[in-house]
Design a protein around this motif. Structure first.
Motif, PDB file in Angstrom:
ATOM      1  N   PRO A   1       0.853  -1.186   0.058  1.00 55.93           N
ATOM      2  CA  PRO A   1       0.188   0.003  -0.096  1.00 55.93           C
ATOM      3  C   PRO A   1       0.875   1.284   0.165  1.00 55.93           C
ATOM      4  N   SER A   2       0.412   2.184  -0.821  1.00 55.47           N
ATOM      5  CA  SER A   2       1.230   3.488  -0.899  1.00 55.47           C
ATOM      6  C   SER A   2       1.213   4.068   0.577  1.00 55.47           C
ATOM      7  N   SER A   3       0.572   3.869   1.349  1.00 53.57           N
ATOM      8  CA  SER A   3       0.114   4.676   2.619  1.00 53.57           C
ATOM      9  C   SER A   3       1.409   3.975   3.667  1.00 53.57           C
ATOM     10  N   ILE A   4       2.239   3.024   3.311  1.00 58.62           N
ATOM     11  CA  ILE A   4       3.193   2.663   4.257  1.00 58.62           C
ATOM     12  C   ILE A   4       4.507   2.883   3.577  1.00 58.62           C
ATOM     13  N   THR A   5       4.640   3.355   2.390  1.00 61.98           N
ATOM     14  CA  THR A   5       5.957   3.595   1.875  1.00 61.98           C
ATOM     15  C   THR A   5       6.728   4.503   2.521  1.00 61.98           C
ATOM     16  N   ALA A   6       6.157   5.770   3.127  1.00 64.61           N
ATOM     17  CA  ALA A   6       6.809   6.681   3.951  1.00 64.61           C
ATOM     18  C   ALA A   6       6.020   6.982   4.995  1.00 64.61           C
ATOM     19  N   ILE A   7       6.542   7.014   6.083  1.00 55.82           N
ATOM     20  CA  ILE A   7       5.747   7.411   7.461  1.00 55.82           C
ATOM     21  C   ILE A   7       6.603   8.250   8.431  1.00 55.82           C
ATOM     22  N   PRO A   8       6.139   9.243   8.746  1.00 55.64           N
ATOM     23  CA  PRO A   8       6.668  10.408   9.491  1.00 55.64           C
ATOM     24  C   PRO A   8       6.808  10.142  10.724  1.00 55.64           C
ATOM     25  N   PHE A   9       7.697  10.460  11.635  1.00 59.70           N
ATOM     26  CA  PHE A   9       8.133  10.076  12.928  1.00 59.70           C
ATOM     27  C   PHE A   9       6.992  10.522  13.682  1.00 59.70           C
ATOM     28  N   GLY A  10       6.603   9.659  14.695  1.00 57.81           N
ATOM     29  CA  GLY A  10       5.484   9.862  15.511  1.00 57.81           C
ATOM     30  C   GLY A  10       4.179   9.522  14.902  1.00 57.81           C
ATOM     31  N   ARG A  11       3.990   9.268  13.791  1.00 61.42           N
ATOM     32  CA  ARG A  11       2.592   8.866  13.150  1.00 61.42           C
ATOM     33  C   ARG A  11       2.654   7.087  13.277  1.00 61.42           C
ATOM     34  N   GLY A  12       1.261   6.798  13.965  1.00 65.08           N
ATOM     35  CA  GLY A  12       1.104   5.188  13.894  1.00 65.08           C
ATOM     36  C   GLY A  12       2.009   4.718  14.852  1.00 65.08           C
ATOM     37  N   LYS A  13       1.932   3.155  14.738  1.00 66.10           N
ATOM     38  CA  LYS A  13       2.759   2.546  15.762  1.00 66.10           C
ATOM     39  C   LYS A  13       4.209   2.422  15.198  1.00 66.10           C
ATOM     40  N   ILE A  14       4.272   2.497  13.685  1.00 66.03           N
ATOM     41  CA  ILE A  14       5.744   2.495  13.435  1.00 66.03           C
ATOM     42  C   ILE A  14       6.406   3.647  13.557  1.00 66.03           C
ATOM     43  N   GLY A  15       5.810   4.911  13.264  1.00 61.82           N
ATOM     44  CA  GLY A  15       6.257   6.306  13.698  1.00 61.82           C
ATOM     45  C   GLY A  15       6.647   6.518  15.220  1.00 61.82           C
ATOM     46  N   TRP A  16       5.846   5.970  15.842  1.00 59.47           N
ATOM     47  CA  TRP A  16       5.846   6.124  17.353  1.00 59.47           C
ATOM     48  C   TRP A  16       7.046   5.299  17.952  1.00 59.47           C
ATOM     49  N   VAL A  17       7.233   4.159  17.206  1.00 58.35           N
ATOM     50  CA  VAL A  17       8.437   3.408  17.709  1.00 58.35           C
ATOM     51  C   VAL A  17       9.815   4.070  17.344  1.00 58.35           C
ATOM     52  N   ALA A  18       9.801   4.838  16.047  1.00 61.79           N
ATOM     53  CA  ALA A  18      10.967   5.389  15.692  1.00 61.79           C
ATOM     54  C   ALA A  18      11.504   6.393  16.684  1.00 61.79           C
ATOM     55  N   GLU A  19      10.146   7.265  16.984  1.00 65.71           N
ATOM     56  CA  GLU A  19      10.487   8.502  17.898  1.00 65.71           C
ATOM     57  C   GLU A  19      10.689   8.055  19.204  1.00 65.71           C
ATOM     58  N   GLN A  20      10.373   6.981  19.732  1.00 62.04           N
ATOM     59  CA  GLN A  20      10.198   6.599  21.147  1.00 62.04           C
ATOM     60  C   GLN A  20      11.708   5.878  21.276  1.00 62.04           C
TER      61      GLN A  20
END
Length: 219
Positions: free
Chosen positions: A144-163
């Protein structure tokens, strides 16, 4: 006093009736007690059987878990020397890192889905511009195109990257892991059994997120 001859049969019949009734009641009572004992024995045997079946299933699960762990360790030890050699090579091509990480993850977890994100920061002075870009994946017929680029802090993946915190599936329901504010699950197409940040620790004690590894359907 002697009873008249005619009254003797009547008395004998009365005594016989009383004895007969007593024997009948005793027989029925004995049957009821025997039936109750049989029911109690049956219930006890059923409980013992259910308990034994539960123990057998639990032992089977433990044996299966031990076999999986042994296979995981064996696969990891088999691939670790070559992986370390590649990472320590002076001729290391950074483009070879994602496939190497995916190979290790596949051998260790045997998952259905793997996604590897790396950070690309257009301007290091703008922290808000940090994004995770999907550089390697497995287990998708179409990404899905929605998961090819994820900002820091967005969703579970972005949350893990930030935290910079490892998370397994159950951790998202634990308020102590998310400070009582779990992120939105905006990646419904992903099986996020394990989400782990790739963190670089500098000599100055600083940490920097380099990427995120997502594992789904792990064995």
């Amino acid at each position: 006093m002697n009873l008249p001859a005619l009254e003797m049969p009547i008395v004998l019949l009365g005594v016989s009736g009383i004895l007969g009734a007593g024997l009948t009641v005793g027989w029925f009572a004995g049957r009821q007690l025997g039936r109750r004992q049989l029911l109690e024995d049956h219930q006890r045997l059923s409980d013992d059987l259910a308990r034994n079946e539960h123990q057998i299933r639990e032992q089977s699960r433990q044996a299966s878990r031990m076999r999986t762990e042994q296979r995981t360790i064996a696969n990891f030890l088999r691939l670790l020397p070559s992986a370390v050699q590649h990472l320590n090579s002076d001729r290391l091509d950074t483009r070879a890192i994602p496939p190497l990480i995916q190979q290790l993850a596949s051998a260790i977890f045997e998952p259905d889905q793997i996604l590897l994100y790396l950070v690309r920061t257009p301007d290091k002075s703008e922290e808000a511009s940090r994004r995770l870009h999907l550089v390697s994946h497995r287990g998708f017929s179409e990404v899905p195109s929605s998961i090819t680029a994820i900002p820091f802090g967005r969703g579970k993946i972005g949350w893990v990257a930030e935290q910079q915190v490892d998370m397994i599936a159950d951790d998202w329901h634990n308020p102590t892991k998310t400070d009582g504010a779990p992120p939105d699950d905006n990646h419904p197409s992903l099986h996020l059994d394990l989400v782990g940040p790739l963190v670089h620790h500098s000599d100055k004690g600083r940490t920097e997120t380099l990427g995120v590894l997502c594992i789904g359907g792990a064995s």
